[in-house]
Design a protein around this motif. Structure first.
Motif, PDB file in Angstrom:
ATOM      1  N   THR A 363       0.839  -1.216   0.000  1.00 43.33           N
ATOM      2  CA  THR A 363       0.000   0.000   0.000  1.00 43.33           C
ATOM      3  C   THR A 363       0.871   1.262   0.000  1.00 43.33           C
ATOM      4  N   ASP A 413       6.715  -3.060   5.622  1.00 44.31           N
ATOM      5  CA  ASP A 413       7.407  -3.661   6.778  1.00 44.31           C
ATOM      6  C   ASP A 413       7.087  -5.145   6.901  1.00 44.31           C
ATOM      7  N   SER A 415       6.337  -7.226   4.386  1.00 42.53           N
ATOM      8  CA  SER A 415       7.041  -7.922   3.300  1.00 42.53           C
ATOM      9  C   SER A 415       8.536  -8.031   3.600  1.00 42.53           C
TER      10      SER A 415
HETATM   11  C1  LIG Z   1       4.458 -15.518   0.436  1.00 42.17           C
HETATM   12  C2  LIG Z   1       3.244 -14.747   0.809  1.00 42.17           C
HETATM   13  N1  LIG Z   1       2.725 -14.886   2.035  1.00 42.17           N
HETATM   14  C3  LIG Z   1       1.642 -14.168   2.396  1.00 42.17           C
HETATM   15  C4  LIG Z   1       1.048 -13.318   1.520  1.00 42.17           C
HETATM   16  C5  LIG Z   1      -0.217 -12.566   1.889  1.00 42.17           C
HETATM   17  N2  LIG Z   1       0.048 -11.142   2.041  1.00 42.17           N
HETATM   18  C6  LIG Z   1      -0.155 -10.287   1.029  1.00 42.17           C
HETATM   19  S1  LIG Z   1       0.199  -8.735   1.423  1.00 42.17           S
HETATM   20  C7  LIG Z   1       0.624  -9.178   2.985  1.00 42.17           C
HETATM   21  C8  LIG Z   1       1.050  -8.168   3.988  1.00 42.17           C
HETATM   22  C9  LIG Z   1       1.906  -7.084   3.430  1.00 42.17           C
HETATM   23  O1  LIG Z   1       2.247  -6.235   4.482  1.00 42.17           O
HETATM   24  P1  LIG Z   1       3.225  -5.033   4.267  1.00 42.17           P
HETATM   25  O2  LIG Z   1       4.379  -5.437   3.471  1.00 42.17           O
HETATM   26  O3  LIG Z   1       3.510  -4.454   5.619  1.00 42.17           O
HETATM   27  O4  LIG Z   1       2.407  -4.005   3.377  1.00 42.17           O
HETATM   28  P2  LIG Z   1       1.053  -3.220   3.717  1.00 42.17           P
HETATM   29  O5  LIG Z   1      -0.052  -4.183   3.426  1.00 42.17           O
HETATM   30  O6  LIG Z   1       1.086  -2.832   5.157  1.00 42.17           O
HETATM   31  O7  LIG Z   1       1.057  -2.064   2.795  1.00 42.17           O
HETATM   32  C10 LIG Z   1       0.498 -10.539   3.170  1.00 42.17           C
HETATM   33  C11 LIG Z   1       0.824 -11.259   4.438  1.00 42.17           C
HETATM   34  C12 LIG Z   1       1.621 -13.199   0.232  1.00 42.17           C
HETATM   35  N3  LIG Z   1       1.112 -12.396  -0.701  1.00 42.17           N
HETATM   36  N4  LIG Z   1       2.730 -13.907  -0.073  1.00 42.17           N
END
Ligand SMILES: Cc1ncc(C[n+]2csc(CCOP(=O)(O)OP(=O)(O)O)c2C)c(N)n1
Length: 520
Positions: A363, A413, A415
């Motif tokens: 995001t 964070d 990722s």
């Molecule tokens: C290998 C894998 N595990 C889990 C997911 C599910 N998933 C998609 S986005 C996400 C969280 C991302 O969090 P962040 O990087 O903090 O970004 P934000 O959503 O806060 O912008 C998860 C766990 C995925 N896409 N790939």
């Protein structure tokens, strides 16, 4: 010369000059050969997801494969998520995966597994080499497979005895990769007819988008009054001032449906038909209007330059002047609260010429992309398979492929924590990467998606599965412990100063931005 040495010489002769590694006992002869055969840059990753993600980032920029060295089924298994991203992105890569000696498998010892079965789902090509004499030929075929258009994941399994036994055959030459296929003339004619029939049309570019693609497609679009767009997650996209203007299909399906609502002729160039990333109740998966005709000018494996040139000729568009992005740098915001938009403005204002932006900001990245359209000329590498933990490794590989170019890695964070070890490789190799880390302390995108898929309410358990504070992760301390200079920005003035300093000096840096989650 043993098998490993002949293998290494074969890789080098075929132009594979970088090997990202995480070895084990079965790969020790390959490791020894790295000392005996000069020329291979070997880069250690502390987790296999770093190794495979780095090979991905490298190949997207170098336009040729790197090798990886992985340890049997479990090592390969650890690297699979990023092999998935590479496979989805048609990225060329040669994985060398060690295995037990051929005669040792009968003892069924702890690391024994079906390596071929582990490799298959995420590889285009898999082969287990069975003799040292045959190994150079197998290696040459692996590189040939990786280099086959548009780019493939090739996995060569290397039993320990095949590696250590003598190879009198010596290195082998890579077979000439088959030239990309040309599209049929009637396809060009159908697309020309669709673009000149007067209905609202859009040309959609996907995969590894180059300046030449943009130039040709831009001329065609200008001559026909068509719109030009890139798919949501292209492997590579030239961007910024001077580049031919193109839109990008939004990730959020309601926005994508709106974006494509008026289009009645959609011409796909190395792109799949637009579809929403996930299924949502009450939303169509197909994003093009139901009355929109879809035409494929070129699949990813076609010679798309040739196809676009022929289409431009058919439409007399060769001399048309495409619309280009102007250079318009945003003013640096006054001191104020950080937001993803403010971060985007500051990055757009300060991004140097020819920078590479690696986007796993989730995001946090949405706002940066839009704002850099008129920044200095640069290029984006984008997540192609949706498997997070790609950004930091890909930035590592991109920096190795492009010395002299600044790499800016936008990273969520959540990722970041999948492959945080990549920071150590950046420090060890002194790579010119600036990581902009969006510390919203949430899996923000999942909180957003939770309601959209129709999950109701949000109790304490659901909330805690999507919140990554408690304990808060100190990314500055974490990065510093891995050898990367790091700072924290609480407001726009701090971020602007820290990002400017990072752009002014080479070397690895991390800026933890305390950005609230984007209000989606
Ligand atoms: C290998 C894998 N595990 C889990 C997911 C599910 N998933 C998609 S986005 C996400 C969280 C991302 O969090 P962040 O990087 O903090 O970004 P934000 O959503 O806060 O912008 C998860 C766990 C995925 N896409 N790939």
């Amino acid at each position: 010369m043993n098998g490993a040495e002949a293998l290494l010489r074969t890789l080098l002769d075929a132009g594979v000059e970088v090997c990202f590694t995480n070895p084990g006992t079965s790969e020790m002869h390959f490791v020894a050969a790295l000392d005996r055969v000069p020329g291979m840059r070997c880069v250690l990753g502390l987790f296999e997801g770093v190794v495979t993600g780095a090979a991905d980032g490298y190949a997207r920029i170098a336009r040729k494969p790197a090798a990886t060295l992985l340890h049997l089924g479990p090592g390969l298994g650890n690297g699979l998520a990023n092999l998935h991203n590479a496979r989805r992105g048609d990225v060329a890569m040669v994985n060398i995966v060690g295995d037990h000696a051929t005669y040792h498998l009968q003892y069924d010892t702890p690391l024994t597994s079906d390596v071929t079965a582990v490799a298959k789902p995420m590889s285009h090509w898999v082969h287990s080499s069975q003799s040292s004499e045959q190994l150079p030929q197998d290696a040459a075929r692996a590189v040939g497979a990786a280099r086959q258009a548009p780019g493939q994941v090739a996995t060569l399994i290397l039993p320990a005895d095949v590696s250590w036994e003598e190879c009198t055959a010596g290195p082998a030459a890579m077979p000439e990769p088959a030239a990309p296929r040309h599209v049929r003339e009637e396809v060009v004619e159908q697309c020309a007819a669709a673009l000149s029939c007067g209905e609202p049309a859009l040309i959609l570019l996907g995969g590894h988008v180059t300046d030449q693609d943009l130039e040709l497609a831009g001329r065609i679009a200008a001559a026909c009054g068509a719109r030009l767009a890139a798919e949501t997650f292209p492997a590579r996209l030239p961007w910024g001032a001077g580049r031919v203007t193109c839109e990008k299909i939004p990730y959020i399906p309601e926005f994508a449906l709106e974006h494509l609502k008026a289009v009645r002729r959609l011409v796909l160039v190395g792109a799949r038909a637009p579809a929403s990333f996930f299924a949502y109740p009450n939303l169509p998966g197909r994003l093009a209007h139901e009355e929109c005709e879809l035409l494929t000018l070129a699949e990813a494996y076609h010679d798309r330059i040739d196809a676009l040139e022929r289409l431009a000729e058919a439409l007399h568009a060769q001399e048309a002047e495409p619309v280009r992005n102007p250079l318009a740098l945003p003013a640096l915001p006054d001191a104020g609260a950080l937001s993803t938009g403010a971060v985007g403005d500051i990055i757009a204002a300060l991004l140097p010429e020819q920078a590479i932006v690696v986007d796993e900001g989730i995001t946090g990245g949405f706002d940066v992309f839009a704002r850099t359209r008129t920044a200095r000329t640069h290029e984006w590498l984008i997540q192609t398979g949706g498997s997070i933990g790609w950004g930091l490794p890909a930035a590592t590989g991109a920096a190795i492929a492009a010395p002299g170019r600044k790499v800016v890695c936008l990273e969520g964070d959540g990722s970041a924590m999948y492959t945080i070890q990549a920071l150590w490789t950046m420090a060890r190799e002194q790579l010119d990467v600036t990581v902009v880390l969006f510390a919203n302390r949430d899996y923000a995108i999942l909180q957003f998606e939770y309601q959209r898929v129709g999950a109701s309410g949000m109790g304490a358990n659901a909330r805690s599965m999507m919140h990554i504070g408690n304990p808060d992760i100190d990314f500055v301390a974490l990065a510093q412990s891995l050898g990367v200079t790091a700072t924290r920005a609480h407001d726009t003035a701090e971020f602007a100063a820290q990002f400017a300093a990072a752009m002014a000096a080479p070397g690895p840096r991390l800026i933890e931005t305390m950005t609230p989650a984007l209000g989606l």
